[in-house]
Design an enzyme around this catalytic site. Structure first.
Site, PDB file in Angstrom:
ATOM      1  N   HIS A  11       0.839  -1.202   0.000  1.00 32.70           N
ATOM      2  CA  HIS A  11       0.000   0.000   0.000  1.00 32.70           C
ATOM      3  C   HIS A  11       0.875   1.254   0.000  1.00 32.70           C
ATOM      4  CE1 HIS A  11      -2.453   3.215   1.733  1.00 32.70           C
ATOM      5  NE2 HIS A  11      -3.480   2.582   1.198  1.00 32.70           N
ATOM      6  N   ASP A  52     -11.216   2.025  -0.758  1.00 31.17           N
ATOM      7  CA  ASP A  52     -10.274   2.897  -0.059  1.00 31.17           C
ATOM      8  C   ASP A  52     -10.955   3.696   1.056  1.00 31.17           C
ATOM      9  OD1 ASP A  52      -7.703   3.648   0.525  1.00 31.17           O
ATOM     10  OD2 ASP A  52      -7.641   5.285  -0.914  1.00 31.17           O
TER      11      ASP A  52
HETATM   12  C1  1DF Z   1      -5.142   9.031   1.391  1.00 27.98           C
HETATM   13  C2  1DF Z   1      -5.395   8.152   0.345  1.00 27.98           C
HETATM   14  C3  1DF Z   1      -4.569   8.555   2.561  1.00 27.98           C
HETATM   15  C4  1DF Z   1      -5.075   6.816   0.471  1.00 27.98           C
HETATM   16  C5  1DF Z   1      -4.305   7.201   2.702  1.00 27.98           C
HETATM   17  O1  1DF Z   1      -3.717   6.674   3.819  1.00 27.98           O
HETATM   18  C6  1DF Z   1      -4.607   6.315   1.678  1.00 27.98           C
HETATM   19  C7  1DF Z   1      -5.444  10.450   1.251  1.00 27.98           C
HETATM   20  C8  1DF Z   1      -3.039   7.550   4.712  1.00 27.98           C
HETATM   21  O2  1DF Z   1      -6.320  10.792   0.445  1.00 27.98           O
HETATM   22  O3  1DF Z   1      -4.821  11.264   1.965  1.00 27.98           O
HETATM   23  O4  1DF Z   1      -4.496   5.006   1.891  1.00 27.98           O
HETATM   24  N1  1DF Z   1      -5.217   5.986  -0.682  1.00 27.98           N
HETATM   25  O5  1DF Z   1      -4.924   4.779  -0.661  1.00 27.98           O
HETATM   26  O6  1DF Z   1      -5.530   6.547  -1.780  1.00 27.98           O
HETATM   27 MN    MN Z   2      -5.438   3.355   0.636  1.00 30.28          MN
END
Ligand code: 1DF
Ligand code: MN
Length: 362
Positions: A195, A321
């Protein structure tokens, strides 16, 4: 974001749908870890710039979106289930949010956070076995303890995979020092979800300057490179049955398959880098045979279809997500793709059941 304006029926409630919706990149964060992060941010000192940008924003901002997200990250009960009910999600595969344990310099602290997170998540999965599945959090800082935690998560908690939130203080799983993690996962036939995280200090500069370090693009640059480093390191030659999962439709790598093969072969032939050794298979072979891909917010049919075409229909899985993205229109968009009923069931349900070894049709 949120929006419970129109409830979407789950597959369980609407047999005419023909599939359950299993969401596979869904985040949580123990309240204890939130407090540790808050203390790090408040403590001053030499804070990682990506962490400062990401969690400094989420934990200090008073805007609606960060508050909404952090309330839900810390909930493994009614709030999460209400959101799943409203957006038609039958099951979440839940994992520790980035950067998880991987921001800590001290390996013992990081390892204890992984244990705490896993025990909390396991209790929630036991309380809601028909709605929640979990991935094992680890602290790669101590690779042997991490391997042990993978075994404990699998054997004692019934977790269906492992979460790694990309680099660990600027170090990548391509380094053989971390390979006890790969060895443990391969031996149990349990997938590792790679991730995103913000880029490490050594690469974040120009991304941060332009506000591009987060989920908008920087995450993909960092995590795509990490996956590619794992491939070119020869890790899959050493662990040929190792399974990795990557979100955001492969962090752009599927678009690059042809050129990766061409340039990798040319570079190896010319012996340009000591670090780029010959591999048993083409780069694209590993990306087709050892890696699975989830949509996680890439709710756009042309690229989903492209990935199905170039990677194989059984390698592309649905993810929401949550709670970073919880958008009913994205569920509708993916429900409306031009796929046969059997293909839709694969995308939303059976590919995930097979990959993660989930109980079928439950
Ligand atoms: C965000 C997006 C943050 C995802 C995440 O974990 C995350 C974000 C801190 O939008 O700030 O897992 N993502 O997977 O797109
Ligand atoms: Mn994510």
């Amino acid at each position: 974001m949120a929006a419970h304006d129109a409830t979407i029926l789950r597959g369980k409630e609407d047999p005419a749908l023909g599939y359950l919706r299993i969401a596979t990149e869904e985040a949580f964060c123990p309240p204890e870890l939130v407090r540790m992060w808050q203390e790090m941010l408040a403590g001053g000192g030499d804070i990682d710039p990506g962490f400062e940008s990401l969690m400094g924003f989420y934990l200090r901002s008073t805007a609606d979106r960060p508050k909404y997200i952090f309330e839900r990250l810390q909930d493994l009960g009614s709030l999460r289930l209400e959101d799943m009910d409203a957006t038609g999600i039958d099951r979440q595969v839940i994992s520790l949010t980035a950067p998880g344990t991987q921001i800590f310099g001290d390996a013992a602290t990081a390892t204890s956070v992984a244990t705490l997170a896993n025990d909390q998540l396991a209790a929630a999965c036991r309380a809601h076995p028909d709605r929640f599945s979990g991935l094992t959090a680890i602290a790669p800082q101590d690779p042997h303890a991490a391997a042990e935690e993978i075994r404990r998560g699998h054997d004692q908690h019934g977790f269906c995979g492992v979460i790694v939130n990309s680099h660990t203080n600027g170090e990548y799983l391509s380094d053989p020092r971390f390979w006890p993690v790969f060895e443990a996962a391969e031996a149990l036939d349990t997938p590792i979800y790679l991730h995103p995280n913000t880029a490490p200090r050594s690469m974040i500069g120009p991304l941060l300057e332009a506000g591009l370090d987060g989920a908008i693009y920087g995450f993909a640059v960092e995590t795509g490179m990490h996956l590619l480093r794992i491939v070119t390191s020869g890790a899959f030659d050493r662990f040929p049955r190792l399974k990795l999962v990557v979100g955001h439709l492969g962090e752009a790598l599927p678009f690059w398959l042809y050129r990766l093969d061409y340039m990798h072969a040319a570079t190896v032939r010319a012996q340009r880098y000591a670090s780029m050794k010959p591999l048993q298979r083409r780069v694209s072979d590993y990306l087709r045979e050892n890696v699975w891909y989830t949509t996680s917010g890439m709710a756009w049919e042309p690229v989903i279809q492209f990935c199905r075409q170039v990677l194989g229909a059984d390698r592309v899985l649905y993810a929401m997500d949550y709670p970073y993205e919880c958008v009913p229109a994205e569920v509708h968009a993916q429900d409306a793709m031009a796929l046969s009923p059997a293909e839709m069931k694969g995308f939303f349900q059976s590919n995930a059941e097979k990959l993660f070894g989930l109980p079928a049709d439950s």
